[in-house]
Design an enzyme around this catalytic site. Sequence first.
Site, PDB file in Angstrom:
ATOM      1  N   GLY A   1       0.826  -1.202   0.000  1.00  0.00           N
ATOM      2  CA  GLY A   1       0.000   0.000   0.000  1.00  0.00           C
ATOM      3  C   GLY A   1       0.860   1.251   0.000  1.00  0.00           C
ATOM      4  O   GLY A   1       0.544   2.241  -0.675  1.00  0.00           O
TER       5      GLY A   1
ATOM      6  N   SER B   1      -4.049   9.355   7.742  1.00  0.00           N
ATOM      7  CA  SER B   1      -3.227   8.465   6.918  1.00  0.00           C
ATOM      8  C   SER B   1      -1.949   9.162   6.475  1.00  0.00           C
ATOM      9  O   SER B   1      -1.976  10.146   5.737  1.00  0.00           O
ATOM     10  CB  SER B   1      -4.020   8.009   5.691  1.00  0.00           C
ATOM     11  OG  SER B   1      -3.142   7.404   4.768  1.00  0.00           O
TER      12      SER B   1
ATOM     13  N   ASP C   1      -0.014   0.029  13.152  1.00  0.00           N
ATOM     14  CA  ASP C   1       0.591  -1.255  12.764  1.00  0.00           C
ATOM     15  C   ASP C   1       0.830  -2.176  13.958  1.00  0.00           C
ATOM     16  O   ASP C   1       1.210  -3.337  13.783  1.00  0.00           O
ATOM     17  CB  ASP C   1       1.911  -1.005  12.028  1.00  0.00           C
ATOM     18  CG  ASP C   1       1.656  -0.398  10.653  1.00  0.00           C
ATOM     19  OD1 ASP C   1       0.542  -0.569  10.117  1.00  0.00           O
ATOM     20  OD2 ASP C   1       2.570   0.250  10.120  1.00  0.00           O
TER      21      ASP C   1
ATOM     22  N   LYS D   1      -6.197  -2.329   5.989  1.00  0.00           N
ATOM     23  CA  LYS D   1      -4.778  -2.737   5.949  1.00  0.00           C
ATOM     24  C   LYS D   1      -4.608  -3.971   5.061  1.00  0.00           C
ATOM     25  O   LYS D   1      -5.504  -4.314   4.314  1.00  0.00           O
ATOM     26  CB  LYS D   1      -4.294  -2.992   7.380  1.00  0.00           C
ATOM     27  CG  LYS D   1      -4.292  -1.735   8.225  1.00  0.00           C
ATOM     28  CD  LYS D   1      -3.288  -0.742   7.681  1.00  0.00           C
ATOM     29  CE  LYS D   1      -3.541   0.657   8.160  1.00  0.00           C
ATOM     30  NZ  LYS D   1      -2.763   1.649   7.455  1.00  0.00           N
TER      31      LYS D   1
ATOM     32  N   ARG E   1       1.744  -8.864   9.429  1.00  0.00           N
ATOM     33  CA  ARG E   1       1.719  -8.538  10.866  1.00  0.00           C
ATOM     34  C   ARG E   1       0.865  -9.537  11.653  1.00  0.00           C
ATOM     35  O   ARG E   1       1.106  -9.778  12.826  1.00  0.00           O
ATOM     36  CB  ARG E   1       1.243  -7.103  11.087  1.00  0.00           C
ATOM     37  CG  ARG E   1       2.181  -6.098  10.415  1.00  0.00           C
ATOM     38  CD  ARG E   1       2.111  -4.719  10.995  1.00  0.00           C
ATOM     39  NE  ARG E   1       2.720  -3.775  10.075  1.00  0.00           N
ATOM     40  CZ  ARG E   1       4.025  -3.531   9.977  1.00  0.00           C
ATOM     41  NH1 ARG E   1       4.874  -4.148  10.764  1.00  0.00           N
ATOM     42  NH2 ARG E   1       4.493  -2.672   9.094  1.00  0.00           N
TER      43      ARG E   1
END
Length: 431
Positions: free
Chosen positions: A86, A159, A312, A339, A387
């Site tokens: 991304g 963002s 994150d 995400k 993640r």
Amino acid sequence: MLKFSGSLKVSGDKSISHRALILSAMSVGKTKISNLLESDDVLRTLEILKELGIKIIKERDEWIVYGNGTNGFLEPRKYLDCGNSGTTARLMIGAVSSNPINCNFIGDDSLSKRSMSRVTEYLEKIGATVHLTKKDFLPLLITGSDRLLPINHNIKKPSAQIKSALILAALNIHGKTKIIESIPTRDHTERLLKFLKANIKIKKLKNKNIEIELNGPYEIRSKNIKVAGDPSSASFFIVGALILPKSNITLKNIMINPSRNEFLKVLKNMGAKIKVQKTKKISGEEVGNITVKYSKLKGITIPPSKSAFLIDEYPILAVAASQAKGKTVMNGLSELRHKESDRINSIVSNFKKLGIKINEINNNLSIYGGKLKIEKQIKIKTFNDHRIAMSFSILNLLCDRKLKIDNIKCINISYPEFKNHLNKLLQYVND
Ligand code: S3P
């Protein structure tokens, strides 16, 4: 029983690695980048820059980028493939938009389901032409222009990718662009530009919004860049050390930028024994050594105002919460839906399989900590999200590796050295 022990240097930061490549490509002259993270995501940015006419070579441990300036991208002959990344897609769409070229961006299945209009709506407003798939997705075709308009942008979604895309575009826009963030996000693009001596102005407005002012076009002189260690990668070992009895580790050379170290504060509020010793600044970023000892954690409430700075780390914080005493509440997680996977769903569905009590209401999570009782093998679905894979690899250490994680390879997206580093810290101890 397993514990974490010893010291380690985690790999370079992912966000800074993307930005080091892009900003050195947009500088004039030769940049040497050291400690670049060589993960799948970052290598996508590197290959796309090459496709845009930038010469990049590796010499021993360093990457050398020959920058062409802020208006130096050449029209690519191929599709620009962002893979799973991304950050590559959003930042590179911004970077090419103020160059008069046509670029076709594509990505993998997961990235092709993530919104791109969150960036392109701003770029279209200033004169770029964009054709999106189903009005929001990759593949997309962007026709850039060196006559984009300098205007004020108000960013409503928290963002850093949207903000950075607009900053990169503004580097080749003639006149004043202002970018106003109502919720502050990670500021690596701004810091790296300041390190490169680009004249950008940042101020906090009366209503606490952040205003970034650029006055382009810029000519940035190249300067060598060192990438500090990734705190998000470090977070997996930090939580590992907190939940594995008798652990004691030191992670060296970790970036401790305030927009990235919020998870350390959250863990300390949960009772974590964590010490940060500041060392020196590296290429505009604060850095330190972090010592962590096994700790008895307790549940806390994390307010929505922190979510942009923890974005994150929620999956590994959820793992910490599952081992804490009492209830942990995480509020305001709507961005987690956008995400590499829908991370609310990835956490909730896997926790339920493990018998961890978790409730989800309106993008808020409540997690009730307790001892894990895993008797047989349980399949963990990563949804190809690095993640999620790393978070459950850490939890796996507490249950005799009875968790079968379905796509461990996706960890290469952000941390190819994860397994090696984990094995370096891991030790068996007699009960
Ligand atoms: C990133 C910003 C964050 C983060 C991502 C990296 C960046 O995304 O989740 O892993 O490098 O700018 P958003 O800014 O879209 O929240």
